[in-house]
Design a protein around this motif. Structure first.
Motif, PDB file in Angstrom:
ATOM      1  N   THR A  60       0.857  -1.174   0.000  1.00  0.00           N
ATOM      2  CA  THR A  60       0.000   0.000   0.000  1.00  0.00           C
ATOM      3  C   THR A  60       0.895   1.226   0.000  1.00  0.00           C
ATOM      4  O   THR A  60       2.117   1.134   0.162  1.00  0.00           O
ATOM      5  CB  THR A  60      -0.924   0.026   1.233  1.00  0.00           C
ATOM      6  N   LYS A  85      -9.910   5.555   3.586  1.00  0.00           N
ATOM      7  CA  LYS A  85      -9.169   5.191   2.376  1.00  0.00           C
ATOM      8  C   LYS A  85      -8.054   4.200   2.693  1.00  0.00           C
ATOM      9  O   LYS A  85      -7.766   3.291   1.900  1.00  0.00           O
ATOM     10  CB  LYS A  85      -8.598   6.439   1.701  1.00  0.00           C
ATOM     11  N   LYS A  86      -7.414   4.358   3.862  1.00  0.00           N
ATOM     12  CA  LYS A  86      -6.377   3.406   4.266  1.00  0.00           C
ATOM     13  C   LYS A  86      -6.992   2.027   4.514  1.00  0.00           C
ATOM     14  O   LYS A  86      -6.397   0.993   4.179  1.00  0.00           O
ATOM     15  CB  LYS A  86      -5.662   3.910   5.519  1.00  0.00           C
ATOM     16  N   ASN A 122     -14.359  -0.619  -5.978  1.00  0.00           N
ATOM     17  CA  ASN A 122     -12.897  -0.581  -5.851  1.00  0.00           C
ATOM     18  C   ASN A 122     -12.348  -1.952  -5.501  1.00  0.00           C
ATOM     19  O   ASN A 122     -11.323  -2.380  -6.044  1.00  0.00           O
ATOM     20  CB  ASN A 122     -12.489   0.427  -4.782  1.00  0.00           C
ATOM     21  N   ARG A 179      -8.198  -4.037  -0.244  1.00  0.00           N
ATOM     22  CA  ARG A 179      -7.825  -4.500  -1.582  1.00  0.00           C
ATOM     23  C   ARG A 179      -6.805  -5.636  -1.519  1.00  0.00           C
ATOM     24  O   ARG A 179      -6.800  -6.517  -2.376  1.00  0.00           O
ATOM     25  CB  ARG A 179      -7.306  -3.331  -2.416  1.00  0.00           C
ATOM     26  N   ALA A 223      -3.208   7.183  -0.379  1.00  0.00           N
ATOM     27  CA  ALA A 223      -4.065   6.135  -0.925  1.00  0.00           C
ATOM     28  C   ALA A 223      -4.300   6.341  -2.416  1.00  0.00           C
ATOM     29  O   ALA A 223      -4.428   7.465  -2.900  1.00  0.00           O
ATOM     30  CB  ALA A 223      -5.390   6.107  -0.169  1.00  0.00           C
ATOM     31  N   HIS A 224      -4.370   5.238  -3.155  1.00  0.00           N
ATOM     32  CA  HIS A 224      -4.557   5.267  -4.608  1.00  0.00           C
ATOM     33  C   HIS A 224      -5.901   4.623  -4.963  1.00  0.00           C
ATOM     34  O   HIS A 224      -5.959   3.578  -5.610  1.00  0.00           O
ATOM     35  CB  HIS A 224      -3.422   4.526  -5.309  1.00  0.00           C
ATOM     36  N   GLU A 225      -6.977   5.236  -4.525  1.00  0.00           N
ATOM     37  CA  GLU A 225      -8.295   4.677  -4.811  1.00  0.00           C
ATOM     38  C   GLU A 225      -8.810   5.162  -6.172  1.00  0.00           C
ATOM     39  O   GLU A 225      -8.308   6.141  -6.732  1.00  0.00           O
ATOM     40  CB  GLU A 225      -9.287   5.085  -3.717  1.00  0.00           C
ATOM     41  N   GLU A 235      -7.549   0.487   1.161  1.00  0.00           N
ATOM     42  CA  GLU A 235      -6.300  -0.056   0.620  1.00  0.00           C
ATOM     43  C   GLU A 235      -5.981  -1.409   1.240  1.00  0.00           C
ATOM     44  O   GLU A 235      -5.567  -2.348   0.561  1.00  0.00           O
ATOM     45  CB  GLU A 235      -5.144   0.920   0.872  1.00  0.00           C
TER      46      GLU A 235
END
Length: 260
Positions: free
Chosen positions: A81, A155-156, A96, A162, A85-87, A159
């Motif tokens: 990660t 958001k973390k 997502n 995911r 964050a790369h959402e 991540e």
């Protein structure tokens, strides 16, 4: 699980990582700390395939993975990660998560046209998996929210979620606690501990929050000036004069306090 052997990463005259060697044991939650500019994120980027090292080797379960691209490492169960964050901000939290598994039939035009039943079956399975992850992370209340509207801590969590959509062996967390309020940080910590204990995830995490590191990590590896300075329990490294000097530029006798 991970062995880094005499790794160097140079950017022109800048020696970001300098003859660093370390090991990450299977089933551990290993902390990686050090002052800004110590080379921690660069080391992560080399291990995760974003940089080809100047010299040295990286091994995953005994296999030389030095310089393999991130998508190949993804297939081997090595994920990371990012501090930021790369959402996919215009997709929902659930969407997502559903984007993560690779080689889905619906990604090809042929299958989308001529094998719709198979595509629907796969999508239903992926959706069930996403809903399991959402429940595990206790974020059901934002499952249909656009990811771009989430707080930094949420958001973390996304991540982290995911990484749960595939069979991860080891996850590298880059400052998962940065900018996260204490309540959500506790939730993230709970999720990391459960993934480690219940699902066998191995973690390595860069973090500046020593309270968070102390709660989760054993061992803790300390980097300074691109190399590994020492490692041990959180309490041991916090009282190590070399670590205090690396953070504060002074010896233990002059400044008897733990790094932050």
């Amino acid at each position: 699980m991970i062995k880094v052997d005499d790794l160097c990463m140079y950017f022109g005259g800048i020696h970001a990582v300098e003859h660093a060697s370390l090991e990450i044991e299977t089933g551990s939650i290993t902390g990686l700390i050090g002052p800004n500019g110590a080379g921690k994120t660069t080391l992560f980027n080399v291990i995760a395939g974003h940089y080809q090292p100047t010299s040295g080797r990286v091994y995953l379960d005994g296999e030389d993975i030095t310089g393999l691209p991130p998508h190949d490492l993804f297939g081997k169960g090595l994920l990371r990660t990012f501090q930021i964050a790369h959402e996919f901000s215009s997709l929902s939290v659930r969407e997502n998560l559903m984007m993560v598994p690779d080689s889905q039939s619906g990604e090809t035009l042929w299958d989308a046209w001529f094998h719709r039943a198979r595509v629907r079956k796969e999508e239903a399975a992926v959706r069930r998996k996403a809903d399991e992850v959402i429940e595990f992370l206790e974020i059901s209340h934002v499952a249909d929210e656009l990811a771009g509207n989430l707080s930094g801590g949420q958001k973390k969590l996304l991540e982290l979620g995911r990484t749960m959509m595939v069979d991860a062996k080891i996850v590298f967390l880059d400052e998962v606690g940065a900018g996260v309020n204490r309540t959500l940080l506790g939730t993230i910590g709970d999720a990391i501990e459960r993934l480690n204990k219940e699902r066998g995830y191995t973690f390595c995490m860069i973090e500046h929050d020593m309270e968070f590191i102390t709660r989760l990590c054993d061992p803790v590896i300390v980097m300074a000036e691109g190399t590994v300075l020492t490692q041990g329990t959180a309490e041991a490294v916090k009282s190590d004069e070399r670590v205090i000097e690396a953070y504060l530029g002074t010896g233990l006798k002059n400044k008897p306090k733990a790094p932050v």
